[in-house]
Write a protein that holds these residues in place. Structure first.
Motif, short mmCIF file in Angstrom:
data_model
loop_
_atom_site.label_atom_id
_atom_site.label_comp_id
_atom_site.label_asym_id
_atom_site.label_seq_id
_atom_site.Cartn_x
_atom_site.Cartn_y
_atom_site.Cartn_z
N GLU A 33 3.85 3.50 1.95
CA GLU A 33 5.07 3.93 2.63
C GLU A 33 5.19 5.44 2.59
OE1 GLU A 33 8.52 2.06 0.99
OE2 GLU A 33 7.59 0.09 0.98
N LEU A 34 5.82 5.98 3.61
CA LEU A 34 6.11 7.40 3.66
C LEU A 34 7.45 7.64 2.99
CD1 LEU A 34 5.44 10.26 4.80
CD2 LEU A 34 6.78 9.60 6.80
N ALA A 35 7.47 8.48 1.96
CA ALA A 35 8.73 8.81 1.28
C ALA A 35 9.38 10.02 1.95
CB ALA A 35 8.49 9.09 -0.19
N VAL A 36 8.56 11.03 2.26
CA VAL A 36 9.07 12.23 2.91
C VAL A 36 7.91 12.97 3.56
CG1 VAL A 36 8.89 13.72 0.87
CG2 VAL A 36 10.60 14.24 2.60
N GLN A 37 8.22 13.65 4.65
CA GLN A 37 7.21 14.48 5.32
C GLN A 37 7.88 15.77 5.72
OE1 GLN A 37 6.89 14.92 9.16
NE2 GLN A 37 5.37 16.45 8.66
N LEU A 44 3.47 10.02 -0.13
CA LEU A 44 3.25 8.61 0.11
C LEU A 44 3.45 7.83 -1.17
CD1 LEU A 44 -0.05 8.76 2.21
CD2 LEU A 44 2.29 8.45 3.06
N VAL A 45 4.02 6.64 -1.06
CA VAL A 45 4.17 5.72 -2.18
C VAL A 45 3.26 4.54 -1.90
CG1 VAL A 45 5.73 4.23 -3.47
CG2 VAL A 45 6.53 6.45 -2.61
N MET A 46 2.44 4.21 -2.88
CA MET A 46 1.52 3.07 -2.76
C MET A 46 1.78 2.12 -3.92
SD MET A 46 -2.14 4.76 -1.86
CE MET A 46 -2.33 5.89 -0.50
N GLU A 47 1.69 0.83 -3.62
CA GLU A 47 1.84 -0.20 -4.63
C GLU A 47 0.69 -1.18 -4.53
OE1 GLU A 47 5.64 -2.08 -4.98
OE2 GLU A 47 6.68 -0.32 -4.21
N GLY A 48 0.39 -1.85 -5.64
CA GLY A 48 -0.63 -2.87 -5.61
C GLY A 48 -0.93 -3.44 -6.98
N GLU A 49 -1.67 -4.54 -6.97
CA GLU A 49 -2.00 -5.23 -8.22
C GLU A 49 -3.09 -4.55 -9.02
OE1 GLU A 49 -2.93 -9.33 -7.58
OE2 GLU A 49 -0.91 -9.80 -6.91
N ASN A 71 -3.11 14.51 -3.84
CA ASN A 71 -2.84 14.74 -5.25
C ASN A 71 -1.88 13.70 -5.81
OD1 ASN A 71 -4.32 17.24 -5.63
ND2 ASN A 71 -2.80 18.14 -4.27
N LEU A 72 -2.26 13.11 -6.95
CA LEU A 72 -1.41 12.15 -7.64
C LEU A 72 -0.19 12.86 -8.21
CD1 LEU A 72 -1.04 9.26 -8.88
CD2 LEU A 72 -2.22 10.16 -10.89
N VAL A 73 0.98 12.27 -7.97
CA VAL A 73 2.23 12.80 -8.52
C VAL A 73 2.74 11.88 -9.63
CG1 VAL A 73 4.64 13.37 -8.01
CG2 VAL A 73 2.85 13.89 -6.34
N TYR A 74 2.64 10.57 -9.41
CA TYR A 74 3.25 9.62 -10.34
C TYR A 74 2.45 8.33 -10.32
CZ TYR A 74 6.84 6.54 -12.33
OH TYR A 74 7.52 5.64 -13.10
N HIS A 75 2.27 7.72 -11.50
CA HIS A 75 1.61 6.42 -11.61
C HIS A 75 2.32 5.63 -12.69
CE1 HIS A 75 -2.13 3.89 -12.80
NE2 HIS A 75 -1.36 3.23 -11.97
N HIS A 76 2.82 4.47 -12.31
CA HIS A 76 3.53 3.60 -13.25
C HIS A 76 2.92 2.21 -13.16
CE1 HIS A 76 6.84 1.90 -15.55
NE2 HIS A 76 6.90 0.93 -14.64
N VAL A 77 2.71 1.59 -14.31
CA VAL A 77 2.19 0.23 -14.37
C VAL A 77 3.25 -0.65 -15.02
CG1 VAL A 77 0.35 -1.28 -15.19
CG2 VAL A 77 -0.16 1.10 -14.61
N GLU A 78 3.55 -1.74 -14.37
CA GLU A 78 4.57 -2.67 -14.84
C GLU A 78 3.98 -4.07 -14.85
OE1 GLU A 78 8.25 -3.39 -16.31
OE2 GLU A 78 7.85 -1.46 -15.41
N ASP A 79 4.45 -4.90 -15.77
CA ASP A 79 4.09 -6.30 -15.76
C ASP A 79 4.73 -6.93 -14.53
OD1 ASP A 79 3.32 -8.92 -16.60
OD2 ASP A 79 5.26 -9.16 -17.60
N LYS A 80 3.92 -7.50 -13.65
CA LYS A 80 4.43 -8.03 -12.39
C LYS A 80 5.50 -9.09 -12.61
CE LYS A 80 3.01 -9.65 -7.88
NZ LYS A 80 1.92 -10.04 -7.02
N ASP A 81 5.32 -9.93 -13.61
CA ASP A 81 6.32 -10.97 -13.89
C ASP A 81 7.68 -10.37 -14.23
OD1 ASP A 81 4.41 -12.91 -13.42
OD2 ASP A 81 3.89 -13.11 -15.54
#
Length: 94
Positions: A33-37, A44-49, A71-81
Motif C-alpha cells: 500500500e501507498l502511505a504517502v507520496q 510503501l507499507v508491505m505486509e506478509g507471512e 530504504n527500510l524504515v520499519y520492520h515489525h514481526v507479530e504472531d499472526k494469531d
C-alpha cells in the motif's frame, strides 16, 4: 506452531519523470500500500507471512526503471494469531 506476520515500510526514491510508473508498478505488488507520496519519494507499507516474500517485492522494486533507492524504515514481526484476537479495554472509569 503459530505463523508470523511481518509489517514493513520503505521509502522509495525514483527519478521524477518515472515516479508515476514506479508507483503504479509498486501498487500492483501483493499486500503493498501507498502511505504517502511527495515529489519523487513515496512511503510503501508491505505486509506478509514471510520476510522472504517481502524481500522479493523489494527486489522487484529495486529493478524497476527509474528507481534510485529502496530504504527500510520499519520492520515489525507479530504472531499472526495474536493479530486476530479481540482486544478488550480493561480501563474502567468510575
Amino acid at each position: 506452531m503459530s505463523k508470523e506476520w511481518h509489517i514493513t515500510s520503505f521509502i522509495v526514491t525514483a527519478r521524477p519523470e518515472r515516479i508515476a510508473a514506479v508507483m503504479d508498478a509498486a501498487l500492483k505488488l501483493p499486500q503493498t500500500e501507498l502511505a504517502v507520496q511527495e515529489g519523487a519519494r513515496m512511503v510503501l507499507v508491505m505486509e506478509g507471512e514471510h520476510r522472504g516474500d517481502i524481500m522479493d517485492r523489494v527486489d522487484t522494486l529495486r529493478d524497476l526503471e527509474g528507481v534510485i533507492t529502496v530504504n527500510l524504515v520499519y520492520h515489525h514481526v507479530e504472531d499472526k494469531d495474536s493479530l486476530e484476537e479481540e482486544l478488550h479495554d480493561e480501563r474502567h472509569t468510575t
